[in-house]
Design an enzyme around this catalytic site. Structure first.
Site, PDB file in Angstrom:
ATOM      1  N   TYR A 287      21.815  18.575  19.673  1.00 50.56           N
ATOM      2  CA  TYR A 287      21.643  19.622  20.435  1.00 50.56           C
ATOM      3  C   TYR A 287      22.652  20.731  21.217  1.00 50.56           C
ATOM      4  CZ  TYR A 287      16.343  20.846  19.192  1.00 50.56           C
ATOM      5  OH  TYR A 287      15.301  20.824  18.634  1.00 50.56           O
TER       6      TYR A 287
ATOM      7  N   TYR B 291      15.363  11.134  25.152  1.00 49.63           N
ATOM      8  CA  TYR B 291      16.487  10.913  26.084  1.00 49.63           C
ATOM      9  C   TYR B 291      16.474  11.930  26.944  1.00 49.63           C
ATOM     10  CZ  TYR B 291      17.567  10.505  20.396  1.00 49.63           C
ATOM     11  OH  TYR B 291      17.647  10.397  19.733  1.00 49.63           O
TER      12      TYR B 291
ATOM     13  N   GLU C 231       1.241  16.637  48.907  1.00 48.13           N
ATOM     14  CA  GLU C 231       1.750  16.322  47.229  1.00 48.13           C
ATOM     15  C   GLU C 231       0.660  15.596  46.869  1.00 48.13           C
ATOM     16  OE1 GLU C 231       4.582  12.704  49.301  1.00 48.13           O
ATOM     17  OE2 GLU C 231       6.038  14.311  48.413  1.00 48.13           O
TER      18      GLU C 231
ATOM     19  N   ASP D 113      10.203  21.686  55.470  1.00 44.35           N
ATOM     20  CA  ASP D 113      11.318  22.581  54.124  1.00 44.35           C
ATOM     21  C   ASP D 113      10.784  21.783  52.672  1.00 44.35           C
ATOM     22  OD1 ASP D 113      13.284  22.865  52.645  1.00 44.35           O
ATOM     23  OD2 ASP D 113      14.798  21.866  53.855  1.00 44.35           O
TER      24      ASP D 113
ATOM     25  N   GLY E 297      20.541  12.255  33.051  1.00 46.43           N
ATOM     26  CA  GLY E 297      20.859  10.675  33.876  1.00 46.43           C
ATOM     27  C   GLY E 297      21.372   9.741  32.692  1.00 46.43           C
TER      28      GLY E 297
ATOM     29  N   ASP F  17      18.862  13.308  28.681  1.00 47.51           N
ATOM     30  CA  ASP F  17      20.073  14.272  29.206  1.00 47.51           C
ATOM     31  C   ASP F  17      21.090  14.230  30.394  1.00 47.51           C
ATOM     32  OD1 ASP F  17      19.646  13.986  26.091  1.00 47.51           O
ATOM     33  OD2 ASP F  17      18.874  16.241  25.696  1.00 47.51           O
TER      34      ASP F  17
HETATM   35 CU   LIG Z   1      13.639  21.335  18.876  1.00 42.96          CU
END
Ligand SMILES: [Cu+2]
Length: 638
Positions: A382, A296, A481, A581, A300, A298
């Site tokens: 949850y 999941y 990066e 930045d 997006g 959660d």
């Molecule tokens: Cu858990």
């Protein structure tokens, strides 16, 4: 001019403050005119251009104008996902564009409609009857994201996988009795069941997971505990901006990210331009075919903002609390109020500093306190509390608290679950992870910052280290990066510093450091697996990127059923970082092998990190904190 805005709330709001109900009505009315096929997925503040905002915020012209307020309305349309920008003062559409390949998340309306249509489907009802389930009022349906696993339905449909649980009464804990190996595939747009898949049948567990008050007899040895501030609180909230001690910031609820802290400053000095949990995923490790597709996103795929709780005084929060409401949009463009979505308060934080002069017996001690910003989301089984703590000493702590009920699997049949721990009679809980990616746009004394890794190392024995016991910090600049994709190493006390151009009294750059706390797991799934490709951000604890307005979501803005990588692994090439930045992306990771103590409801687990000043101040900035009222009597000991 929008007719809803006759009392013009925009004139008084902070440029970064979230939209209110009138602004949501105004924006959605503008984009829905003539768009009969459209459903609103979200409507939120479109944040002003960062440079324009900073020019206003840091400017010294008293007549300067704040950046104009705009809304971003995301629509689900027959042709796909459409993003519309609306200038609120004129109620005028600035732009609208279809986002190629994007699929919208499961909205609350999608969820409700999908769950309802599953229980109306003849195939599902028959399958339930064959398992002895007659009373559909006791069946709970959970609608879960499809994943992106190459299922035959994926090309044509945005669908959810619905699974079923049996309760013993309507308010019971359904997760005690999963109805195994029955999945309904629901088209989330047409809101019909597309297919029903059945696997191996297992008996429905006889486990009891009830934890409600009234079912469990309460212990009687706890006396009341109260927190009072008889002279009132030490903070204010004006025009959306919170001021406490030397800190200022603007809190907001974003539909996707949930709690966001904007423009966090200490004594007017910039520290964190924007901080949020920009994505979180919960991948499961159980290879059983009823469970192996479960992952999941959660933020997006459901929206942490859309999942926010209304917090309650004395229950969710204790003390002198100020609450802020959040305003979201329903699918018709009507504002939806989440009352008490953000909780603001002060907390005692133990001893801030103390010393007893051993020669004289003189004691100096100061009590600490911290400012708490808290919001809590319920996503399926949850709850997640996102808590930010601001300290008197300049420290910012971020803590995620995990609550709720573990996902469950019925044990039995030919193949016992291999990726789960037993928790009750006939019941087990699959192994899983919770990975929270925080996007931290740090601006330490300005936007131009540089990131270093600092870790502890022994020095080799030799003429400069004759006893072989010397050690010190090893400092490495993360210049690009690629160099800045890092994992945590608590054995080496590894931290990352972000320094600005300003120098302190010792001639060193002012800085903050990111210190990992509990929860440094990274994604365990194979990098070539579906979730490995979709959630590439979670393979590293830290990424650093140069700031770009459009780089907001580490798995992309629209991860629903998206098979191809998006977000951080796509943007992050090898761009230079020194003096830029910078944005830090830090993933808090918890690997959850479920304990018996986590059933039938989990005691809270927490994980987090902190941002600590390092030479941001010239010395301990809290010497002027006054001693406790009434004084301490340490010195009077005999
Ligand atoms: Cu858990």
């Amino acid at each position: 001019m929008c007719r809803f805005m006759s009392h013009a709330p925009v004139l008084t709001a902070h440029p970064l403050a979230p939209l209110d109900a009138d602004e949501i009505r105004c924006a959605t009315a503008a984009v829905l005119a003539g768009a009969d096929d459209a459903r609103v997925i979200s409507c939120a503040r479109r944040e002003p251009d960062k440079a324009a905002y900073l020019a206003w915020r840091d400017g010294d012209d008293p007549a300067r104008r704040a950046p104009a307020r705009e809304a971003l309305v995301v629509l689900s349309r027959a042709a796909g996902v459409e993003e519309c920008v609306v200038a609120l003062a004129a109620a005028a559409i600035v732009s609208r564009r279809l986002v190629p390949g994007a699929r919208s998340p499961i909205t609350p309306e999608d969820y409700e409609a999908a769950a309802a249509c599953v229980l109306e489907d003849e195939r599902v009802v028959r399958a339930l009857r064959e398992r002895g389930v007659e009373d559909l009022g006791l069946v709970q349906i959970d609608v879960l994201p499809s994943g992106a696993l190459g299922h035959a339905l994926e090309a044509e449909h945005r669908f959810g996988r619905a699974v079923a649980y049996l309760k013993k009464d309507p308010l019971d804990n359904a997760y005690a009795r999963p109805i195994e190996h029955l999945i309904a595939f629901v088209d989330l747009d047409a809101r019909v069941v597309l297919a029903v898949e059945e696997g191996e049948r297992r008996s429905i567990p006889a486990a009891d997971g009830d934890y409600r008050a009234g079912v469990v007899a309460p212990r009687e040895d706890l006396r009341p505990f109260s927190v009072t501030q008889p002279e009132g609180v030490s903070f204010t909230v004006e025009r959306g901006e919170v001021r406490w001690h030397r800190w200022t910031f603007v809190p907001a609820i974003d539909p996707q990210e949930g709690l966001v802290l904007h423009d966090v400053r200490y004594d007017g000095r910039s520290v964190l331009h924007r901080g949020s949990c920009a994505e979180m995923i919960v991948p499961y490790g159980e290879p059983d075919p009823m469970h192996n597709w479960r992952t999941y996103f959660d933020a997006g795929e459901y929206g942490l903002g859309a999942s926010m709780n209304s917090l309650e005084l004395g229950c969710d929060c204790l003390g002198e609390i100020t609450y802020l409401d959040a305003w979201l949009s329903d699918q018709r463009g009507e504002p939806v109020r989440i009352a008490n979505a953000i909780c603001l308060h002060e907390e005692d934080a133990g001893v801030l500093w103390k010393h007893t002069d051993h020669a004289t017996g003189h004691v100096e001690v100061r009590r600490g306190r911290r400012f708490v910003v808290n919001a809590m989301a319920t996503v399926g089984n949850y709850e997640y509390a996102f808590r930010w703590y601001l300290g008197l000493d300049g420290t910012i702590e971020v803590e995620v608290q995990l609550h709720g009920i573990v996902s469950t699997i019925a044990v039995g049949g030919d193949r016992p679950p291999r990726g789960s721990n037993p928790i009750d009679e006939g019941l087990a809980a699959p192994h899983h992870q919770h990975l929270f990616c925080f996007r931290l746009d740090l601006d330490v004394d300005g936007v131009a910052n540089t990131v270093h890794e600092v870790q502890a190392a022994s020095l080799p024995a030799g003429p400069d280290n004759p006893l072989g016991n010397a050690f010190g910090p090893v400092v490495t600049a993360l210049r690009t990066e690629r160099e800045a994709r890092r994992s945590a190493d608590q054995h080496a006390s590894r931290v990352w510093t972000v320094s600005g151009r300003r120098t302190n009294a010792l001639g060193r750059p002012t800085a903050y450091r990111l210190v990992p706390g509990h929860g440094t797991a990274t994604l365990l799934a194979d990098p070539d697996s579906s979730v490995g490709r979709r959630a590439g951000f979670a393979r590293h604890t830290l990424w650093v990127t140069p700031y770009r307005d459009e780089e907001r979501f580490p798995a992309g803005a629209y991860p629903y059923a998206r098979a191809e990588p998006d977000g951080l692994p796509v943007w992050s090439t090898d761009r230079p970082l020194e003096g830029e930045d910078v944005v830090l992306w830090y993933t808090i990771g918890v690997t959850h092998f479920v304990r018996p103590e986590d059933w039938p409801i989990m005691p809270m687990t927490k994980a987090g990190f902190s941002l600590e000043p390092v030479g941001f101040f010239d010395r301990n900035p809290t010497l002027d904190i006054p001693p406790a009222a009434g004084g301490c009597r340490h010195s009077e000991r005999g």
